[in-house]
Enzyme design. Sequence first.
Site, PDB file in Angstrom:
ATOM      1  N   GLN A  71      -7.967   0.369   3.884  1.00 24.88           N
ATOM      2  CA  GLN A  71      -8.742  -0.169   5.005  1.00 24.88           C
ATOM      3  C   GLN A  71     -10.145  -0.608   4.583  1.00 24.88           C
ATOM      4  O   GLN A  71     -10.846  -1.266   5.342  1.00 24.88           O
ATOM      5  CB  GLN A  71      -8.850   0.886   6.124  1.00 24.88           C
ATOM      6  CG  GLN A  71      -7.535   1.164   6.826  1.00 24.88           C
ATOM      7  CD  GLN A  71      -7.069   0.004   7.719  1.00 24.88           C
ATOM      8  OE1 GLN A  71      -7.863  -0.824   8.155  1.00 24.88           O
ATOM      9  NE2 GLN A  71      -5.779  -0.056   7.981  1.00 24.88           N
ATOM     10  N   ASN A 111      -7.790   4.668   8.888  1.00 22.67           N
ATOM     11  CA  ASN A 111      -7.251   3.487   9.551  1.00 22.67           C
ATOM     12  C   ASN A 111      -7.322   3.549  11.075  1.00 22.67           C
ATOM     13  O   ASN A 111      -7.244   2.532  11.738  1.00 22.67           O
ATOM     14  CB  ASN A 111      -5.802   3.244   9.115  1.00 22.67           C
ATOM     15  CG  ASN A 111      -4.962   4.487   9.168  1.00 22.67           C
ATOM     16  OD1 ASN A 111      -5.298   5.494   8.548  1.00 22.67           O
ATOM     17  ND2 ASN A 111      -3.876   4.454   9.916  1.00 22.67           N
ATOM     18  N   SER A 125      -4.032  -2.819  -0.385  1.00 23.83           N
ATOM     19  CA  SER A 125      -2.898  -3.571   0.153  1.00 23.83           C
ATOM     20  C   SER A 125      -3.390  -4.942   0.602  1.00 23.83           C
ATOM     21  O   SER A 125      -4.294  -5.037   1.442  1.00 23.83           O
ATOM     22  CB  SER A 125      -2.301  -2.811   1.340  1.00 23.83           C
ATOM     23  OG  SER A 125      -1.311  -3.612   1.951  1.00 23.83           O
ATOM     24  N   ALA A 126      -2.784  -6.010   0.057  1.00 23.14           N
ATOM     25  CA  ALA A 126      -3.341  -7.357   0.236  1.00 23.14           C
ATOM     26  C   ALA A 126      -3.364  -7.826   1.686  1.00 23.14           C
ATOM     27  O   ALA A 126      -4.233  -8.590   2.085  1.00 23.14           O
ATOM     28  CB  ALA A 126      -2.547  -8.352  -0.618  1.00 23.14           C
ATOM     29  N   HIS A 127      -2.405  -7.344   2.504  1.00 22.93           N
ATOM     30  CA  HIS A 127      -2.361  -7.900   3.868  1.00 22.93           C
ATOM     31  C   HIS A 127      -3.467  -7.363   4.762  1.00 22.93           C
ATOM     32  O   HIS A 127      -3.591  -7.774   5.915  1.00 22.93           O
ATOM     33  CB  HIS A 127      -0.973  -7.720   4.498  1.00 22.93           C
ATOM     34  CG  HIS A 127      -0.626  -6.346   4.973  1.00 22.93           C
ATOM     35  ND1 HIS A 127      -0.706  -5.988   6.297  1.00 22.93           N
ATOM     36  CD2 HIS A 127      -0.173  -5.252   4.322  1.00 22.93           C
ATOM     37  CE1 HIS A 127      -0.307  -4.728   6.429  1.00 22.93           C
ATOM     38  NE2 HIS A 127       0.023  -4.260   5.247  1.00 22.93           N
ATOM     39  N   CYS A 144       1.212   1.194  11.733  1.00 24.10           N
ATOM     40  CA  CYS A 144       1.969   1.459  10.517  1.00 24.10           C
ATOM     41  C   CYS A 144       3.009   2.550  10.750  1.00 24.10           C
ATOM     42  O   CYS A 144       3.958   2.682  10.018  1.00 24.10           O
ATOM     43  CB  CYS A 144       1.023   1.852   9.400  1.00 24.10           C
ATOM     44  SG  CYS A 144      -0.432   0.808   9.369  1.00 24.10           S
ATOM     45  N   GLY A 173       0.825  -1.205   0.000  1.00 27.04           N
ATOM     46  CA  GLY A 173       0.000   0.000   0.000  1.00 27.04           C
ATOM     47  C   GLY A 173       0.862   1.259   0.000  1.00 27.04           C
ATOM     48  O   GLY A 173       0.530   2.252  -0.654  1.00 27.04           O
ATOM     49  N   THR A 174       1.951   1.223   0.729  1.00 30.93           N
ATOM     50  CA  THR A 174       2.822   2.403   0.804  1.00 30.93           C
ATOM     51  C   THR A 174       3.354   2.759  -0.583  1.00 30.93           C
ATOM     52  O   THR A 174       3.294   3.925  -1.009  1.00 30.93           O
ATOM     53  CB  THR A 174       3.991   2.129   1.776  1.00 30.93           C
ATOM     54  OG1 THR A 174       3.434   1.855   3.075  1.00 30.93           O
ATOM     55  CG2 THR A 174       4.938   3.309   1.851  1.00 30.93           C
ATOM     56  N   THR A 190      11.022  -7.782 -11.402  1.00 30.24           N
ATOM     57  CA  THR A 190      10.370  -9.078 -11.620  1.00 30.24           C
ATOM     58  C   THR A 190       9.175  -9.211 -10.688  1.00 30.24           C
ATOM     59  O   THR A 190       9.270  -8.936  -9.491  1.00 30.24           O
ATOM     60  CB  THR A 190      11.377 -10.222 -11.352  1.00 30.24           C
ATOM     61  OG1 THR A 190      12.481 -10.035 -12.240  1.00 30.24           O
ATOM     62  CG2 THR A 190      10.754 -11.587 -11.589  1.00 30.24           C
TER      63      THR A 190
HETATM   64  N1  PLP Z   1      -2.784   3.256   3.836  1.00 32.77           N
HETATM   65  C1  PLP Z   1      -3.516   2.910   4.912  1.00 32.77           C
HETATM   66  C2  PLP Z   1      -4.818   3.587   5.160  1.00 32.77           C
HETATM   67  C3  PLP Z   1      -3.060   1.917   5.789  1.00 32.77           C
HETATM   68  O1  PLP Z   1      -3.797   1.591   6.858  1.00 32.77           O
HETATM   69  C4  PLP Z   1      -1.823   1.290   5.528  1.00 32.77           C
HETATM   70  C5  PLP Z   1      -1.367   0.300   6.500  1.00 32.77           C
HETATM   71  O2  PLP Z   1      -0.342  -0.210   6.607  1.00 32.77           O
HETATM   72  C6  PLP Z   1      -1.097   1.689   4.368  1.00 32.77           C
HETATM   73  C7  PLP Z   1      -1.611   2.673   3.566  1.00 32.77           C
HETATM   74  C8  PLP Z   1       0.222   1.090   4.020  1.00 32.77           C
HETATM   75  O3  PLP Z   1       0.078  -0.186   3.420  1.00 32.77           O
HETATM   76  P1  PLP Z   1       1.281  -1.226   3.468  1.00 32.77           P
HETATM   77  O4  PLP Z   1       1.385  -1.700   4.878  1.00 32.77           O
HETATM   78  O5  PLP Z   1       0.858  -2.325   2.537  1.00 32.77           O
HETATM   79  O6  PLP Z   1       2.494  -0.548   2.982  1.00 32.77           O
END
Ligand code: PLP
Length: 390
Positions: free
Chosen positions: A187, A159, A207-209, A332, A79-80, A245
């Site tokens: 979220q 979040n 973000s998959a996790h 995070c 996600g970042t 890759t």
């Molecule tokens: N954006 C939001 C709203 C999040 O809660 C998070 C949490 O980690 C992220 C972005 C970042 O995603 P990632 O952990 O996959 O980098």
Amino acid sequence: MKPDLLPSSNRLYFDHAATTPLRPEVVAAMEPYYAKLGYNPSSLHAEGRAARAAVDRAREVVAGVLNARPREIVFTSGGTEADNLAILGVARAVRDRGRHIVSTAIEHSAVLAALDQLRDQGWEVTLVEVDRNGVVDPERFRAALRPETVLATVMLANNEIGTIEPIAELASIAHERGVLFHTDAVQAAGQLSLAVDALGVDLMTLSAHKFYGPKGVGILYVRGGTPLAPLIVGGGQERGLRSGTENVAGIIGAAEALRLAEEERDDYVVEITNLRDRLEAAVAAIPDSRINGAGAPRLPNNLSVSFAGVQADALLIRLDLEGVAASNGSACAAGSTQPSHVLQAIGLEPAFVGGTIRLSLGKGLDAASVRRVGELLPELVGELRAAAPV
Ligand code: PLP
């Protein structure tokens, strides 16, 4: 190397907004691509072509959930990276048109830090204020747009306190003014519709996790024709927007997790809202407590609660010792002890800010888990208040 084991198997995990465990179906879908089928999708031989076909299928699945086209999906490392690519990539592509961006004061640090970088490069950024529930007022948003605004970025759901923003309305206002619109929907996945046509967004981060998929896999939806420059260059993968890759197993896992999350979404939302509301009722009965974001549409799995006269860290440690994993808002922001920018932005009184915890529900919790925490919290809050009265 042996994995570190948890202290006991009957812990209650209330931190799904930080991350979710991989679901077994996703592990099963990924496994062959770690072992036997772990080839490079750019290779021309049969092994490479099989990997390419699997990534293509995953892209189609993701596009299907988003009501998008497969070529509008870019896989990233999380996600970042997807947030960074959306903001810095659009900025780089359109910098000659104008250098002003509109966002909000409650975004995730993956957005806010990207905006800081742009500020350092001479861009202007306006952060629209939110109300006491964390909601962006469309009229304030409209007033923040200027002739030189090129991009607006507003999260679909927060979040920390779960507030859901009026994205379709904000995106439509942005478009009236010719401004591109990005939303961080990290979220929201699995809880809200991610149909990009109804949301009206040009770019969207996932973000998959956060939906029972693997860590280290993000998705950026990029509407066809949206100007975007890559941040990571090299072999030209992902239509030149994200070289490197492909994380084949991760991409397969992300797609399978998203497919399942969407398939089960209606039932999940009913079930999780019911559990959250029961927990909320128990928690709201504690004197001098406040439920954050409760006056606005909120993610069904989020319960952000503040207790005056309690230190959140002390409460979280006590919960942890009792077998309950919860958080103070944003895992995070690695190990941060700064007061939350979100709680400050909603104008939460200082007495409550330091006593705020986030309980985020998910699969694996049931009525008994919620009852346990609903009984535990009044006890622990009472003990902490008695031990250190303010
Ligand atoms: N954006 C939001 C709203 C999040 O809660 C998070 C949490 O980690 C992220 C972005 C970042 O995603 P990632 O952990 O996959 O980098």
